[in-house]
Design an enzyme around this catalytic site. Structure first.
Site, PDB file in Angstrom:
ATOM      1  N   GLU A   1     -64.534 -64.682 -83.840  1.00  0.00           N
ATOM      2  CA  GLU A   1     -66.211 -64.881 -83.814  1.00  0.00           C
ATOM      3  C   GLU A   1     -66.485 -64.894 -82.244  1.00  0.00           C
ATOM      4  OE1 GLU A   1     -66.515 -68.536 -85.844  1.00  0.00           O
ATOM      5  OE2 GLU A   1     -65.492 -67.944 -87.531  1.00  0.00           O
TER       6      GLU A   1
ATOM      7  N   LYS B   1     -67.623 -67.519 -79.129  1.00  0.00           N
ATOM      8  CA  LYS B   1     -67.801 -68.880 -78.971  1.00  0.00           C
ATOM      9  C   LYS B   1     -69.189 -69.108 -78.390  1.00  0.00           C
ATOM     10  CE  LYS B   1     -65.042 -73.059 -77.212  1.00  0.00           C
ATOM     11  NZ  LYS B   1     -66.160 -73.490 -76.593  1.00  0.00           N
TER      12      LYS B   1
ATOM     13  N   LYS C   1     -61.112 -68.508 -74.156  1.00  0.00           N
ATOM     14  CA  LYS C   1     -62.176 -68.544 -73.065  1.00  0.00           C
ATOM     15  C   LYS C   1     -62.397 -67.268 -72.110  1.00  0.00           C
ATOM     16  CE  LYS C   1     -63.343 -72.811 -72.555  1.00  0.00           C
ATOM     17  NZ  LYS C   1     -64.557 -73.608 -72.105  1.00  0.00           N
TER      18      LYS C   1
ATOM     19  N   CYS D   1     -98.049 -79.234 -42.488  1.00  0.00           N
ATOM     20  CA  CYS D   1     -97.006 -78.214 -42.639  1.00  0.00           C
ATOM     21  C   CYS D   1     -97.257 -77.060 -43.286  1.00  0.00           C
ATOM     22  CB  CYS D   1     -95.860 -79.136 -43.162  1.00  0.00           C
ATOM     23  SG  CYS D   1     -94.116 -78.194 -43.283  1.00  0.00           S
TER      24      CYS D   1
ATOM     25  N   ASP E   1     -71.975 -70.759 -76.506  1.00  0.00           N
ATOM     26  CA  ASP E   1     -72.202 -71.602 -75.552  1.00  0.00           C
ATOM     27  C   ASP E   1     -73.458 -72.525 -75.492  1.00  0.00           C
ATOM     28  OD1 ASP E   1     -71.278 -73.210 -73.325  1.00  0.00           O
ATOM     29  OD2 ASP E   1     -71.531 -71.534 -71.851  1.00  0.00           O
TER      30      ASP E   1
ATOM     31  N   TYR F   1     -70.989 -71.564 -87.920  1.00  0.00           N
ATOM     32  CA  TYR F   1     -69.944 -70.867 -88.110  1.00  0.00           C
ATOM     33  C   TYR F   1     -68.758 -72.035 -88.637  1.00  0.00           C
ATOM     34  CZ  TYR F   1     -69.877 -73.888 -83.704  1.00  0.00           C
ATOM     35  OH  TYR F   1     -70.266 -74.851 -83.091  1.00  0.00           O
TER      36      TYR F   1
ATOM     37  N   CYS G   1     -90.162 -82.997 -46.102  1.00  0.00           N
ATOM     38  CA  CYS G   1     -91.002 -83.230 -44.896  1.00  0.00           C
ATOM     39  C   CYS G   1     -92.094 -83.946 -45.263  1.00  0.00           C
ATOM     40  CB  CYS G   1     -91.285 -82.079 -44.509  1.00  0.00           C
ATOM     41  SG  CYS G   1     -92.660 -81.725 -43.115  1.00  0.00           S
TER      42      CYS G   1
ATOM     43  N   CYS H   1     -92.312 -77.091 -39.600  1.00  0.00           N
ATOM     44  CA  CYS H   1     -93.421 -77.777 -38.542  1.00  0.00           C
ATOM     45  C   CYS H   1     -92.729 -78.814 -37.624  1.00  0.00           C
ATOM     46  CB  CYS H   1     -94.403 -78.725 -39.256  1.00  0.00           C
ATOM     47  SG  CYS H   1     -93.631 -80.127 -40.260  1.00  0.00           S
TER      48      CYS H   1
ATOM     49  N   CYS I   1     -88.163 -80.719 -39.912  1.00  0.00           N
ATOM     50  CA  CYS I   1     -88.743 -79.769 -40.849  1.00  0.00           C
ATOM     51  C   CYS I   1     -88.513 -78.502 -40.182  1.00  0.00           C
ATOM     52  CB  CYS I   1     -90.058 -80.003 -41.108  1.00  0.00           C
ATOM     53  SG  CYS I   1     -90.964 -78.808 -42.210  1.00  0.00           S
TER      54      CYS I   1
HETATM   55  S1  IVH Z   1     -65.246 -74.031 -84.865  1.00  0.00           S
HETATM   56  C1  IVH Z   1     -62.880 -77.746 -86.159  1.00  0.00           C
HETATM   57  N1  IVH Z   1     -66.491 -71.822 -83.901  1.00  0.00           N
HETATM   58  O1  IVH Z   1     -66.805 -74.960 -79.507  1.00  0.00           O
HETATM   59  C2  IVH Z   1     -63.411 -76.405 -85.370  1.00  0.00           C
HETATM   60  N2  IVH Z   1     -66.814 -73.724 -82.679  1.00  0.00           N
HETATM   61  O2  IVH Z   1     -64.384 -76.508 -78.671  1.00  0.00           O
HETATM   62  C3  IVH Z   1     -64.795 -76.474 -85.572  1.00  0.00           C
HETATM   63  N3  IVH Z   1     -68.178 -73.389 -80.739  1.00  0.00           N
HETATM   64  O3  IVH Z   1     -67.273 -78.132 -80.700  1.00  0.00           O
HETATM   65  C4  IVH Z   1     -65.331 -75.488 -84.384  1.00  0.00           C
HETATM   66  N4  IVH Z   1     -68.608 -71.362 -81.273  1.00  0.00           N
HETATM   67  O4  IVH Z   1     -69.279 -76.592 -80.455  1.00  0.00           O
HETATM   68  C5  IVH Z   1     -66.158 -72.946 -83.899  1.00  0.00           C
HETATM   69  N5  IVH Z   1     -67.333 -69.757 -83.597  1.00  0.00           N
HETATM   70  C6  IVH Z   1     -67.358 -70.919 -83.439  1.00  0.00           C
HETATM   71  C7  IVH Z   1     -67.845 -71.701 -82.086  1.00  0.00           C
HETATM   72  C8  IVH Z   1     -67.375 -73.153 -81.829  1.00  0.00           C
HETATM   73  C9  IVH Z   1     -68.880 -72.387 -80.335  1.00  0.00           C
HETATM   74  C10 IVH Z   1     -68.161 -74.743 -79.997  1.00  0.00           C
HETATM   75  C11 IVH Z   1     -68.516 -75.902 -81.046  1.00  0.00           C
HETATM   76  C12 IVH Z   1     -67.200 -76.672 -80.680  1.00  0.00           C
HETATM   77  C13 IVH Z   1     -66.602 -76.317 -79.559  1.00  0.00           C
HETATM   78  C14 IVH Z   1     -64.688 -76.415 -79.770  1.00  0.00           C
END
Ligand code: IVH
Length: 669
Positions: free
Chosen positions: A112, A114, A311, A429, A116, A224, A423, A408, A405
């Site tokens: 999946e 991750k 990551k 200015c 942000d 997720y 300033c 000026c 500044c």
């Molecule tokens: S699973 C028990 N799946 O990453 C596990 N987390 O470092 C539950 N996050 O706090 C999390 N994408 O905010 C999961 N596809 C994904 C995710 C995900 C982002 C974030 C989530 C979590 C943090 C974990």
């Protein structure tokens, strides 16, 4: 009657379906126009038939502007984090570890994105969203249900019939790149601090007190993780696909992977392909698919043993910092800018990076001529994350932050409580004056067509204008004489200037560039003071008695009008014919039934919004005040009023009236 009820229900169902098609599946079946049309019909029917109103109706996604502090609740299952790594070989180690722990059993993995953003836990009962809670400290979080209900891709009512009676679903609330950029452009324009990345913007937005503003910002949510007793399938993937059918947005990226090779190619594909996604991501997550195997693997104190996050490496480059220059904004704030040896970073050539303020320069120990690391993590604006001090040569010069500044020459002052230098020569200015002219003519202010940044500069440099009032004395001949100014555009500017004379009073206030008076504050001021003379002559105390006007804004307004040249500019604008008061046509519906009465509003209401009640009080000669004192005449009380207010009103013997009684008082009962 029943026909109407059926129609309401049919419309709700249709609108929910189209919302889902649009916001979750990204495949709208009908045009925005048709959608709006249906929404209007539903709004109308609901207003006419309040007995069938339903807080879950799609019409209620607009949010409210009632502020309340968030309450906290404990999570049913603690919200843990994920073990993470930056290396592919550690992901492979995870696969081997899992094989061993499962004693050689076969297992499949779900790969999946991750996301942000900021994580959220939603509780559904009987197919309806009942609670949304932030991660908080993992054990307990803030209840942000009202704000989450404004997110169009979050289903309020589920579809289908195979969802458990009660379950929890977790996901990530994100602010898509497009919305993030729009929001930051707006903030840059208003000289508000920018959000560094979509994650900060999403979590900041989710914690706002004003859900109408939350609705406006365009958050989105991806899900997720499903938790509950009676989930339909024995594996994560199928459950997520079921969740998608019930109405949740589950990313298309989610893929079943059968072995290490699959995992490796998933990583190498998404390492670059993720850049095309509409939202920020900071890695990938790999989860063991079978729920039984997940149970076997269990958790450590902090994270599940059945999942790992990989990551992405933030992209960074090493380059030379030639020198630091300084920019002066419309409000006089000085921004240091790093001028770099051009370097390629994530596909764009980076030449400059903002250094924000002096404190950041000090904490990084930056010298001019240093080799510096420039990074573009989730951030839009590249930033300098560190200095390669080992490469420092004799040419390196410690940064001496400007004391005067750059435009000026006026000695700079440090704004109290802030890291910024400013300033103080507001009226002499150049970049500040030009900045104010640019602001004044802007679309959301006086909207003067034909004058932009460049023309404002040109007008100033040619000596034709020294301030915003001079704009109204410009003649066609003067404009036509300007370099690069054809006859036709001179005429367009003249027409734009003429048309600006009918721009409403509230926008005139905003256009003046009074520090801390943004669009919303200007609106509030206009509605409550009604005309410029009142505003010019109000004391700080009178100003702070207006709702939402705090001491900092009040002081800034006083200061602005204490400068004779500002008063003169306002007078000249008045003579030129600008709108300096609220229109008087609003006399209709006015009375003095509440004359001299001071009324506090508390709680939420059924017949009108709080803002409408405020306006009604003022229309009938009363005064709406923020807090209860001996001088308060009435407490207008709605639902869910704070107990402290109630107690205070009782102890002071202040009459408490409900909305029906209030409407009776003003003859609208
Ligand atoms: S699973 C028990 N799946 O990453 C596990 N987390 O470092 C539950 N996050 O706090 C999390 N994408 O905010 C999961 N596809 C994904 C995710 C995900 C982002 C974030 C989530 C979590 C943090 C974990």
């Amino acid at each position: 009657m029943d026909e109407i009820k059926q129609r309401i229900e049919a419309l709700r169902e249709e609108l929910n379906r189209h919302n889902y098609n649009y916001y979750v599946l990204n495949t709208p079946e009908i045009s925005d126009r048709e959608f709006d049309f249906m929404m209007k019909e539903l709004e109308h029917l609901e207003a006419e038939n309040p007995q069938w109103d339903d807080p879950y109706s799609p019409t209620h996604r607009v949010g409210s502007d009632i502020s309340k502090a968030f309450t906290q609740v404990a999570h049913i299952h603690p919200m843990l984090s994920l073990g993470n790594t930056y290396s592919v070989s550690e992901v492979e180690d995870f696969m081997h570890r899992t094989t061993t722990a499962l004693m050689g059993q076969e297992f499949s993995i779900v790969g999946e994105m991750k996301f942000d953003g900021t994580s959220i836990s939603l509780i559904y009962e009987h197919g309806r969203l009942v609670r949304a809670v932030t991660r908080g400290d993992g054990e307990k979080g803030d209840v942000v249900t009202d704000n989450v209900m404004t997110i169009k891709s979050v289903p309020l009512q589920l579809t289908g019939d195979d969802y458990p009676d009660s379950f929890e679903i977790r996901g990530e609330i994100v602010l898509p790149w497009k919305e993030f950029e729009r929001l930051n452009q707006e903030r840059e324009y208003n000289e508000e601090p920018l959000f560094a990345n979509p994650r900060n913007a999403a979590s900041g937005t989710l914690k706002m007190q004003n859900s109408a503003e939350v609705a406006r910002r365009g958050l989105d949510a991806y899900f997720y993780y499903l938790l509950g007793e009676n989930l339909p399938y024995d594996n994560h993937y199928d459950n997520m696909m079921a969740a998608r059918r019930w109405g949740f947005k589950v990313s298309d990226v989610m893929t079943r992977l059968d072995n290490i090779e699959d995992v490796d190619s998933f990583i190498s594909y998404w390492d670059t392909a993720r850049k095309e996604l509409p939202v920020a991501t900071d890695g990938l997550v790999f989860k063991v698919n079978s729920m039984r195997q997940q149970l076997n693997l269990g958790f450590t104190a902090k994270s599940p043993r059945w999942a790992i996050a990989y990551k992405f490496q933030a992209e960074r480059a090493l380059t030379r910092l030639h020198y630091i220059s300084y920019e002066v904004g419309r409000t006089g704030v000085i921004t240091p800018v790093a001028n770099l040896e051009p370097v390629l970073l994530s596909g764009t050539m980076v030449r400059r990076a903002s250094l924000h303020n002096e404190d950041i320069i000090r904490s990084l120990d930056i010298h001019e001529n240093d080799m510096v690391y420039v990074e573009k993590g989730g951030e839009i604006i590249p930033k300098i994350t560190s200095v390669d001090t080992s490469a420092r040569t004799e040419n390196a010069r410690p940064v001496e932050f400007v004391k005067e500044c750059p435009s000026c020459g006026t000695p700079l002052v440090r704004i109290e409580g802030e890291a910024a230098w400013q300033c103080p020569n507001k009226y002499g200015c150049e970049p500040q004056i030009i900045g104010r002219v640019e602001h004044f003519v802007g679309r959301r202010m006086m909207n003067i067509d034909g004058i932009g940044e460049e023309t404002a500069q040109l007008l100033f440099e040619s000596g034709l204008i020294r301030n915003i009032a001079d704009l109204y004395d410009l003649t066609h001949e003067q404009l036509a004489m300007l370099d690069r100014f054809a006859n036709r555009s001179a005429e367009r500017v003249r027409q734009g200037i003429e048309a600006s004379k009918s721009v409403p009073f509230e926008r005139v206030i905003f256009a003046l560039s009074i520090p801390y008076v943004g669009e919303t504050v200007a609106k509030k001021l206009a509605r409550s003071v009604r005309n410029i003379d009142a505003l010019m002559n109000m004391s700080e105390d009178e100003l702070t008695s207006i709702d939402d006007i705090g001491p900092r804004i009040a002081e800034s307004i006083r200061e602005y009008f204490s400068v004779p040249s500002n008063r003169e500019i306002v007078e000249r604008l008045r003579v030129s014919g600008l709108q300096m008061s609220m229109p008087e046509d609003s006399d209709e519906g006015r009375s003095d039934r509440l004359s001299g009465k001071s009324i506090v509003i508390s709680g939420t209401f059924a017949r009108h919004s709080r803002d409408e009640y405020k306006e009604l009080i003022e229309r009938h000669g009363g005064k709406n005040v923020g807090s209860i004192s001996k001088k308060t005449d009435y407490l207008l009380a709605g639902e869910n009023m704070g107990p402290a207010k109630l107690e205070k009103a009782n102890s002071l013997g202040i009459p408490i009236i409900d909305e029906e009684q209030f409407l009776e008082m003003i003859g609208e009962g």
